[in-house]
Design a protein around this motif. Sequence first.
Motif, PDB file in Angstrom:
ATOM      1  N   ARG A 122       0.929  -1.135   0.239  1.00  0.00           N
ATOM      2  CA  ARG A 122       0.279  -0.041  -0.059  1.00  0.00           C
ATOM      3  C   ARG A 122       1.328   1.125  -0.051  1.00  0.00           C
ATOM      4  NH1 ARG A 122      -4.498   0.704   4.195  1.00  0.00           N
ATOM      5  NH2 ARG A 122      -5.734  -0.475   2.772  1.00  0.00           N
ATOM      6  N   PRO A 123       0.864   1.868  -0.924  1.00  0.00           N
ATOM      7  CA  PRO A 123       1.582   3.215  -0.903  1.00  0.00           C
ATOM      8  C   PRO A 123       1.356   4.227   0.385  1.00  0.00           C
ATOM      9  CG  PRO A 123      -0.081   3.303  -2.472  1.00  0.00           C
ATOM     10  CD  PRO A 123      -0.618   2.515  -1.666  1.00  0.00           C
ATOM     11  N   CYS A 124       2.580   4.975   0.636  1.00  0.00           N
ATOM     12  CA  CYS A 124       2.333   6.078   2.409  1.00  0.00           C
ATOM     13  C   CYS A 124       3.534   6.723   1.605  1.00  0.00           C
ATOM     14  CB  CYS A 124       3.048   4.702   3.298  1.00  0.00           C
ATOM     15  SG  CYS A 124       3.988   6.205   4.208  1.00  0.00           S
ATOM     16  N   VAL A 125       2.696   8.238   2.072  1.00  0.00           N
ATOM     17  CA  VAL A 125       3.133   9.520   1.174  1.00  0.00           C
ATOM     18  C   VAL A 125       3.815   9.926   2.771  1.00  0.00           C
ATOM     19  CG1 VAL A 125       2.683  11.851   0.615  1.00  0.00           C
ATOM     20  CG2 VAL A 125       1.547   9.819  -0.257  1.00  0.00           C
ATOM     21  N   VAL A 126       4.805  10.311   2.816  1.00  0.00           N
ATOM     22  CA  VAL A 126       5.596  11.145   3.793  1.00  0.00           C
ATOM     23  C   VAL A 126       5.857  12.541   3.527  1.00  0.00           C
ATOM     24  CG1 VAL A 126       6.932  11.350   5.537  1.00  0.00           C
ATOM     25  CG2 VAL A 126       6.179   8.960   4.547  1.00  0.00           C
ATOM     26  N   SER A 127       5.560  13.501   4.435  1.00  0.00           N
ATOM     27  CA  SER A 127       5.485  15.225   4.716  1.00  0.00           C
ATOM     28  C   SER A 127       5.187  15.497   5.188  1.00  0.00           C
ATOM     29  CB  SER A 127       4.300  15.012   3.395  1.00  0.00           C
ATOM     30  OG  SER A 127       3.231  15.547   4.427  1.00  0.00           O
ATOM     31  N   GLY A 128       6.476  17.350   5.306  1.00  0.00           N
ATOM     32  CA  GLY A 128       6.400  17.809   6.450  1.00  0.00           C
ATOM     33  C   GLY A 128       7.548  18.942   5.612  1.00  0.00           C
ATOM     34  N   PHE A 231       8.649   7.605  14.660  1.00  0.00           N
ATOM     35  CA  PHE A 231       8.940   6.294  14.809  1.00  0.00           C
ATOM     36  C   PHE A 231       6.960   5.512  14.192  1.00  0.00           C
ATOM     37  CE2 PHE A 231      12.386   7.049  17.094  1.00  0.00           C
ATOM     38  CZ  PHE A 231      12.668   5.321  17.445  1.00  0.00           C
ATOM     39  N   VAL A 232       6.571   4.804  13.930  1.00  0.00           N
ATOM     40  CA  VAL A 232       5.057   4.881  13.252  1.00  0.00           C
ATOM     41  C   VAL A 232       4.647   4.809  14.763  1.00  0.00           C
ATOM     42  CG1 VAL A 232       4.019   3.186  12.604  1.00  0.00           C
ATOM     43  CG2 VAL A 232       6.538   3.752  11.244  1.00  0.00           C
ATOM     44  N   ALA A 233       3.664   4.566  14.991  1.00  0.00           N
ATOM     45  CA  ALA A 233       2.581   4.943  16.208  1.00  0.00           C
ATOM     46  C   ALA A 233       2.197   4.050  16.339  1.00  0.00           C
ATOM     47  CB  ALA A 233       1.379   6.588  16.359  1.00  0.00           C
ATOM     48  N   GLY A 234       1.888   3.089  17.409  1.00  0.00           N
ATOM     49  CA  GLY A 234       1.236   2.032  16.884  1.00  0.00           C
ATOM     50  C   GLY A 234       2.612   0.361  17.120  1.00  0.00           C
ATOM     51  N   SER A 235       3.851   0.882  16.821  1.00  0.00           N
ATOM     52  CA  SER A 235       4.416   0.220  16.383  1.00  0.00           C
ATOM     53  C   SER A 235       4.851  -1.369  17.503  1.00  0.00           C
ATOM     54  CB  SER A 235       5.464   0.179  15.564  1.00  0.00           C
ATOM     55  OG  SER A 235       6.532  -0.528  15.327  1.00  0.00           O
ATOM     56  N   THR A 252       5.137   8.835  15.635  1.00  0.00           N
ATOM     57  CA  THR A 252       4.246   9.444  14.256  1.00  0.00           C
ATOM     58  C   THR A 252       3.067   9.066  13.621  1.00  0.00           C
ATOM     59  OG1 THR A 252       6.720  10.683  13.863  1.00  0.00           O
ATOM     60  CG2 THR A 252       4.280  10.568  11.841  1.00  0.00           C
ATOM     61  N   ASP A 253       1.947   9.891  13.654  1.00  0.00           N
ATOM     62  CA  ASP A 253       0.449   8.560  13.431  1.00  0.00           C
ATOM     63  C   ASP A 253       1.112   8.661  11.684  1.00  0.00           C
ATOM     64  OD1 ASP A 253      -0.891   8.923  15.330  1.00  0.00           O
ATOM     65  OD2 ASP A 253      -1.384  10.921  15.676  1.00  0.00           O
ATOM     66  N   PHE A 254       0.573   7.361  11.476  1.00  0.00           N
ATOM     67  CA  PHE A 254       0.664   6.793  10.099  1.00  0.00           C
ATOM     68  C   PHE A 254      -0.949   6.671   9.391  1.00  0.00           C
ATOM     69  CE2 PHE A 254       4.774   6.951  10.704  1.00  0.00           C
ATOM     70  CZ  PHE A 254       5.235   7.157   8.938  1.00  0.00           C
ATOM     71  N   THR A 255      -1.427   7.347   8.874  1.00  0.00           N
ATOM     72  CA  THR A 255      -2.917   7.320   9.148  1.00  0.00           C
ATOM     73  C   THR A 255      -3.644   7.094   7.871  1.00  0.00           C
ATOM     74  OG1 THR A 255      -2.745   9.111  10.240  1.00  0.00           O
ATOM     75  CG2 THR A 255      -5.115   8.815   9.014  1.00  0.00           C
ATOM     76  N   GLU A 256      -4.261   6.086   7.721  1.00  0.00           N
ATOM     77  CA  GLU A 256      -4.670   5.232   6.416  1.00  0.00           C
ATOM     78  C   GLU A 256      -6.277   6.445   6.380  1.00  0.00           C
ATOM     79  OE1 GLU A 256      -6.744   1.014   6.397  1.00  0.00           O
ATOM     80  OE2 GLU A 256      -4.029   1.081   7.700  1.00  0.00           O
ATOM     81  N   SER A 257      -6.357   6.889   4.836  1.00  0.00           N
ATOM     82  CA  SER A 257      -7.032   6.756   3.812  1.00  0.00           C
ATOM     83  C   SER A 257      -7.812   6.951   2.400  1.00  0.00           C
ATOM     84  CB  SER A 257      -6.765   9.143   4.027  1.00  0.00           C
ATOM     85  OG  SER A 257      -7.446   9.523   3.180  1.00  0.00           O
ATOM     86  N   ASP A 258      -8.766   7.005   2.148  1.00  0.00           N
ATOM     87  CA  ASP A 258      -9.251   6.828   1.659  1.00  0.00           C
ATOM     88  C   ASP A 258      -9.609   7.531   0.319  1.00  0.00           C
ATOM     89  OD1 ASP A 258      -9.950   4.181   1.932  1.00  0.00           O
ATOM     90  OD2 ASP A 258     -11.409   4.763   3.438  1.00  0.00           O
ATOM     91  N   ASP A 259      -9.408   9.378   0.979  1.00  0.00           N
ATOM     92  CA  ASP A 259      -9.785   9.554  -0.152  1.00  0.00           C
ATOM     93  C   ASP A 259      -9.175  10.175  -1.964  1.00  0.00           C
ATOM     94  OD1 ASP A 259     -10.236  13.114  -0.931  1.00  0.00           O
ATOM     95  OD2 ASP A 259      -9.826  13.110   1.007  1.00  0.00           O
ATOM     96  N   THR A 273      -1.642   5.453   3.033  1.00  0.00           N
ATOM     97  CA  THR A 273      -1.312   5.907   4.430  1.00  0.00           C
ATOM     98  C   THR A 273      -0.304   7.311   4.513  1.00  0.00           C
ATOM     99  OG1 THR A 273      -0.735   3.716   5.449  1.00  0.00           O
ATOM    100  CG2 THR A 273      -0.182   5.761   6.098  1.00  0.00           C
ATOM    101  N   HIS A 274      -0.630   8.160   5.346  1.00  0.00           N
ATOM    102  CA  HIS A 274      -0.062   9.492   5.141  1.00  0.00           C
ATOM    103  C   HIS A 274       0.642   9.531   7.030  1.00  0.00           C
ATOM    104  CE1 HIS A 274      -0.395  14.126   4.579  1.00  0.00           C
ATOM    105  NE2 HIS A 274       0.863  13.481   4.489  1.00  0.00           N
ATOM    106  N   ALA A 275       1.331  10.481   6.847  1.00  0.00           N
ATOM    107  CA  ALA A 275       2.043  10.672   7.382  1.00  0.00           C
ATOM    108  C   ALA A 275       2.746  11.635   7.923  1.00  0.00           C
ATOM    109  CB  ALA A 275       3.464   9.335   8.277  1.00  0.00           C
ATOM    110  N   ARG A 276       2.869  13.461   8.508  1.00  0.00           N
ATOM    111  CA  ARG A 276       3.382  14.413   8.470  1.00  0.00           C
ATOM    112  C   ARG A 276       4.380  14.386   9.032  1.00  0.00           C
ATOM    113  NH1 ARG A 276       2.577  19.313   5.838  1.00  0.00           N
ATOM    114  NH2 ARG A 276       3.532  21.381   7.471  1.00  0.00           N
ATOM    115  N   PHE A 277       5.532  14.242   9.876  1.00  0.00           N
ATOM    116  CA  PHE A 277       6.719  14.709  10.416  1.00  0.00           C
ATOM    117  C   PHE A 277       6.951  16.235  10.437  1.00  0.00           C
ATOM    118  CE2 PHE A 277      11.107  13.555  11.937  1.00  0.00           C
ATOM    119  CZ  PHE A 277      10.752  12.860  12.512  1.00  0.00           C
TER     120      PHE A 277
END
Length: 289
Positions: A122-128, A231-235, A252-259, A273-277
Amino acid sequence: MDFTVETATDAVAESFRGTEDRRLRAVLESLTRHLHSFVRETEPTTQEWEAAIGFLTAVGHKCDDTRQEFVLLSDVLGVSTLVETINGAEGGTENTVLGPFHMTDSPRRALGDSIDLLATGRPCVVSGQVLDADGTPLPAAEIDVWQCDEEGFYDVQQPGVQPPGNGRGLFRTDDEGGYRFRTVVPSHYPIPTDGPVGRLLEATGRHPYRPAHIHFIASADGHRTVTTHAFVAGSPYLDSDAVFAVKRGLITDFTESDDEREAERLGVSAPFTHARFDIVLAPEPEVTP
């Protein structure tokens, strides 16, 4: 002066008196005093000291172009994190360990590029943003990132399976100090246990696992470089990282999205999945003449 248990430390410290580099002399004298105190306290047998030398020799033999066993030893003893914490800059993002896998140059990539060359999950985008301590964005800051894949392996651990540079990227922030890249959510994983450090963990009943994370080194002109993790929250293992590197402010929250609209804007497909750091760099201290 006779070399005895009582006089040994002063004799060795005195041997460094002619050292021109004052910092080197101070470090060597301190090392001598602490090491001699350790020997006096533990009173190792000759065989035990030979075993210690053999262990350090084995650590050196395990090092190569893609493996740094001495860094791993420093990590599991908490020394790496202690050094980073001592050298952390007040007002900046917290430092953490470099780790043993920053062994190859990260390829230069454009903002928004993917560092996931396998494209299997599943793709993940990290931004900040990279910011000054006062909140001012830092354009043209450099960000070096590296991570394991979804199975917990770095590219250097799987030559022939992962292409070189997988999970790695070197980016420059935009005019607003922003950055963005595509990847996959990394997994928790064990540090390498096939060497002397692994045998040390086994002998002491310690697990070898690290919680899921992405490594960052961020730098900008006039600012102190920071080495850190998201660090991935919940790991698993956030409370028992084998290298003592977890700091609560870096989780850091790695949040799942269907948008789908947001996915299109970020250059991925939904679900994702999107994470902001965000990373804050403290200014370089002023040098007093």
